[in-house]
Structures are given as C-alpha cells and as structure tokens.
Design an enzyme around this catalytic site. Structure first.
Site, PDB file in Angstrom:
ATOM      1  N   HIS A 111     -48.841 -32.521 -12.384  1.00 24.04           N
ATOM      2  CA  HIS A 111     -49.097 -31.237 -13.033  1.00 24.04           C
ATOM      3  C   HIS A 111     -49.249 -30.168 -11.949  1.00 24.04           C
ATOM      4  O   HIS A 111     -49.946 -30.392 -10.959  1.00 24.04           O
ATOM      5  CB  HIS A 111     -50.384 -31.335 -13.880  1.00 24.04           C
ATOM      6  N   ASP A 147     -52.800 -33.246 -20.104  1.00 24.98           N
ATOM      7  CA  ASP A 147     -53.218 -32.958 -18.724  1.00 24.98           C
ATOM      8  C   ASP A 147     -54.641 -33.426 -18.417  1.00 24.98           C
ATOM      9  O   ASP A 147     -55.353 -32.831 -17.603  1.00 24.98           O
ATOM     10  CB  ASP A 147     -53.048 -31.456 -18.399  1.00 24.98           C
TER      11      ASP A 147
HETATM   12  C1  GRF Z   1     -43.069 -29.623 -12.017  1.00 24.98           C
HETATM   13  O1  GRF Z   1     -43.629 -28.426 -11.571  1.00 24.98           O
HETATM   14  C2  GRF Z   1     -44.125 -30.556 -12.533  1.00 24.98           C
HETATM   15  O2  GRF Z   1     -45.341 -30.427 -11.871  1.00 24.98           O
HETATM   16  C3  GRF Z   1     -44.283 -30.122 -13.961  1.00 24.98           C
HETATM   17  O3  GRF Z   1     -42.992 -29.784 -14.383  1.00 24.98           O
HETATM   18  C4  GRF Z   1     -42.202 -29.428 -13.253  1.00 24.98           C
HETATM   19  C5  GRF Z   1     -41.021 -30.331 -13.269  1.00 24.98           C
HETATM   20  O4  GRF Z   1     -40.091 -30.023 -12.283  1.00 24.98           O
HETATM   21  N1  GRF Z   1     -44.920 -31.157 -14.743  1.00 24.98           N
HETATM   22  P1  GRF Z   1     -38.976 -31.046 -11.897  1.00 24.98           P
HETATM   23  O5  GRF Z   1     -38.192 -31.369 -13.168  1.00 24.98           O
HETATM   24  O6  GRF Z   1     -39.627 -32.273 -11.331  1.00 24.98           O
HETATM   25  O7  GRF Z   1     -38.119 -30.341 -10.904  1.00 24.98           O
END
Ligand code: GRF
Length: 216
Positions: A111, A147
């Site tokens: 997160h 979360d």
């Molecule tokens: C990331 O910022 C993650 O923390 C959040 O969603 C985003 C996903 O990005 N849960 P990616 O698909 O891994 O590039």
C-alpha cells in the site's frame, strides 16, 4: 532450499509484480513466481508476465455473478498451481472475509502510504494535503478490512517543498519495488511471526536485509 510458490494478483501495469519477478530470478531467492492473476484481462502486467513465460490468467470479475464466484475461480487456480503465498500488487478488488481467511498469514499487500495513515485511494494527494513531512509505503498481511493487517515492512521518503502528487508517487514507487521483494523474502524464509497482530522478526533486525534505504 524448497522455494515457496507465489502467485501475484494485479489489476494494472504491474510494476510491483515486475519487481517481485525480477527478484525471484536470483538463484538464492526463497520464492518463485508461479502464476499471475488479474481481474482485468487487458492489464498490461499480464502481457509482460506471459512474455516471461509465467502462467498469467485474466479473470474478468464482471463476468461472474458474485464476488464469491469470482474468488472461487481464483481459489481453484491458486490451488491447482499449489500456491503457498499470495502477493497482491495493485489488485483493485475488495475481497470477502471468506477468501481472505483461506490465505490468512499467507497473503501480502503493498500500500502506498505509511499505514495506518491514509488507507484507501489517492494516498499521495491526501498526504500532500495533510502536509505530512514523511510519506512512504507499507507491506502488510491482508485481513478482511481494507488496508488492515500486521505490518511486515515499511519505508519512508521525505515530502519535499514543491512535491507534486506524481513526483511523490514516483519516489515512493521506487521504494515499493525495493521493500516488496525484501518483505516476501522474510516471509518465505519464515523469519516473521505474527503475535497479537504484530509482526516479530525471528532474527535480529541487523541481520536482515535493510528495509529502509539510506539514499532516497
Ligand atoms: C502501487 O502504488 C501499490 O502500492 C498500490 O497500487 C499501485 C500498483 O502499481 N497498491 P503497480 O501496478 O504495481 O505498478
């Protein structure tokens, strides 16, 4: 060393998935990525995984009559692939308590905030609006509340004067790509135990891979 079998759940570009896949290519990494699942069949990350030869499954959640049916399909795929650990990486579906409980203490999420601050969406904009001086990201075990769950790893960056949402997001995303593989390594090697919904490390912190980069 028997490697843990890991599935990654995504919904979009999958940059955290890529970081996990690349880390797992190291011969001494204690986990292997055996499957990627997306609830969006057109997710860019799925194509990337397929090019790497990783089984990648697009399960369009809109084609299922209920959340339970969708999760049932996902569960079957995970069981068929004999998955030990599930890593959510930008997976944008709320999960039922029933599904989450099946993976209790074996499912991680990343997160983009320092939990428990800024649960939910638009974390970077909210962090900027709140005027916090430090922001970051968290890898945590998944519980049925969004979360929530025992925190396995966190990393922080300073919030700079003049930061935009995108600039802050980029710096934090860089850190995400570093702590997620480290956190999975710790889980896969059994170095983390959950006691009273808090994670304790089985080895002294100074013998673990560094979780916070000094150079961000
Ligand atoms: C990331 O910022 C993650 O923390 C959040 O969603 C985003 C996903 O990005 N849960 P990616 O698909 O891994 O590039």
């Amino acid at each position: 060393m028997t490697k843990k079998r890991v599935a990654i759940l995504i919904s979009g570009r999958g940059s955290n998935m890529m970081a996990l896949v690349e880390a797992a290519e190291a011969p001494d990494y204690p986990a292997e990525i055996v499957m990627v699942i997306s609830n969006r069949p057109d997710a860019a990350g799925l194509a990337w995984a397929r090019e790497r030869g990783i089984p990648a499954l697009g399960l369009d959640h809109k084609r299922y009559e209920s959340r339970e049916h969708f999760e049932g399909q996902m569960q079957s795929a995970l069981e068929l692939a004999k998955v030990d650990i599930v890593c959510c990486a930008g997976f944008m579906r709320l999960m039922t308590a029933g599904f989450v409980d099946q993976w209790r203490d074996r499912m991680l999420n990343i997160h983009p905030s320092l939990l428990p601050s800024f649960k939910g969406l638009h974390t970077h904009a909210r962090a900027l609006a709140a005027g916090v001086k430090i922001a970051g990201c968290t890898v945590h075990f998944v519980r049925s509340e969004m979360d929530e769950g025992p925190i396995l790893a966190q990393a922080a960056v300073p919030v700079l004067d003049g930061d935009t949402e995108d600039a802050l997001a980029d710096r934090i995303l860089n850190l995400e790509h570093r702590i997620y593989p480290q956190a999975l390594r710790i889980l896969a090697t059994g170095q983390a135990v959950i006691e009273g919904e808090r994670v304790r490390f089985r080895v002294p912190v100074n013998q673990m891979p560094p979780l916070i980069s000094p150079s961000v």
